[in-house]
Motif scaffolding. Structure first.
Motif, short mmCIF file in Angstrom:
data_model
loop_
_atom_site.label_atom_id
_atom_site.label_comp_id
_atom_site.label_asym_id
_atom_site.label_seq_id
_atom_site.Cartn_x
_atom_site.Cartn_y
_atom_site.Cartn_z
N TYR A 1 12.90 -0.71 19.25
CA TYR A 1 13.79 -0.94 18.12
C TYR A 1 14.55 0.69 17.73
O TYR A 1 13.93 1.45 17.57
CB TYR A 1 13.42 -1.66 16.93
CG TYR A 1 13.13 -3.11 17.29
CD1 TYR A 1 11.99 -3.57 17.78
CD2 TYR A 1 14.03 -4.14 16.88
CE1 TYR A 1 11.59 -4.79 17.99
CE2 TYR A 1 13.77 -5.38 17.21
CZ TYR A 1 12.50 -5.94 17.77
OH TYR A 1 12.42 -7.04 17.96
N ARG A 2 15.62 0.40 17.55
CA ARG A 2 16.59 1.38 16.67
C ARG A 2 16.33 1.31 15.33
O ARG A 2 15.94 0.19 14.88
CB ARG A 2 18.17 1.43 16.93
CG ARG A 2 18.49 1.52 18.51
CD ARG A 2 20.09 1.31 18.21
NE ARG A 2 20.29 -0.18 18.48
CZ ARG A 2 21.63 -0.84 18.06
NH1 ARG A 2 22.60 0.08 17.94
NH2 ARG A 2 21.74 -1.94 18.05
N MET A 3 16.18 2.54 14.70
CA MET A 3 15.97 2.55 13.38
C MET A 3 16.64 3.24 12.53
O MET A 3 17.06 4.15 12.91
CB MET A 3 14.22 3.00 13.22
CG MET A 3 13.11 2.26 13.76
SD MET A 3 12.90 0.59 13.11
CE MET A 3 12.30 1.00 11.46
N SER A 4 16.85 3.04 11.16
CA SER A 4 17.59 3.60 10.42
C SER A 4 16.89 3.95 8.89
O SER A 4 16.21 3.32 8.48
CB SER A 4 19.00 2.81 10.12
OG SER A 4 19.76 3.05 11.03
N TRP A 5 17.85 4.89 8.65
CA TRP A 5 17.50 5.37 7.02
C TRP A 5 18.65 4.80 6.24
O TRP A 5 19.86 5.37 6.78
CB TRP A 5 17.38 6.72 6.78
CG TRP A 5 15.98 7.10 7.17
CD1 TRP A 5 15.48 7.66 8.38
CD2 TRP A 5 14.74 6.80 6.50
NE1 TRP A 5 14.32 7.91 8.31
CE2 TRP A 5 13.58 7.19 7.24
CE3 TRP A 5 14.30 6.27 5.15
CZ2 TRP A 5 12.18 7.13 7.19
CZ3 TRP A 5 12.87 6.02 4.81
CH2 TRP A 5 11.89 6.57 5.63
N VAL A 6 18.70 4.19 5.01
CA VAL A 6 19.73 3.74 4.31
C VAL A 6 19.49 3.94 2.81
O VAL A 6 18.38 4.15 2.45
CB VAL A 6 20.14 2.20 4.53
CG1 VAL A 6 21.19 1.63 3.65
CG2 VAL A 6 20.42 1.97 5.78
#
Length: 117
Positions: A32-37
């Motif tokens: 999976y791609r992962m993000s910070w928000v």
């Protein structure tokens, strides 16, 4: 079940650094791609950065480009955000989120970052 647990937040002076971590479990992290928000007090969600499943491609919001670095350790199922040259406007709760197709389907509980002298 899918779990994302952030850590590493805290109080730091302007110009300082912090490293956030997000421990993932319950799914194949490396797929999976992962993000910070982030979400500043009284404001909406702001996307900060994203990394592809293998870690070779990264993208950043203009507001953090050149100061923040996203990375991941797929063997340890952990996502990171190295934050340097922190500014008061970086004060926010930081969330890691899993990107599935065109939406964020799982979020962590967040970790607070406060930049103040």
């Amino acid at each position: 079940q899918v779990q994302l647990v952030e850590s590493g937040g805290g109080l730091v002076q302007p110009g300082g650094s912090l490293r956030l971590s997000c421990a993932a479990s319950g799914f194949t992290f490396s797929s999976y791609r992962m993000s910070w928000v982030r979400q500043a007090p009284g404001k909406g969600l702001e996307w900060v950065s994203i990394i592809n499943s293998g870690g070779g491609s990264t993208y950043y919001a203009d507001s953090v480009k050149g100061r923040f670095t996203i990375s991941r350790d797929n063997a340890a199922n952990t996502l990171y955000l190295q934050m340097n040259s922190l500014k008061p406007e970086d004060t926010a709760k930081y969330y890691c989120a899993r990107r599935a197709y065109e939406e964020y389907d799982y979020w962590g509980q967040g970790t607070q970052v406060t930049v103040s002298s």
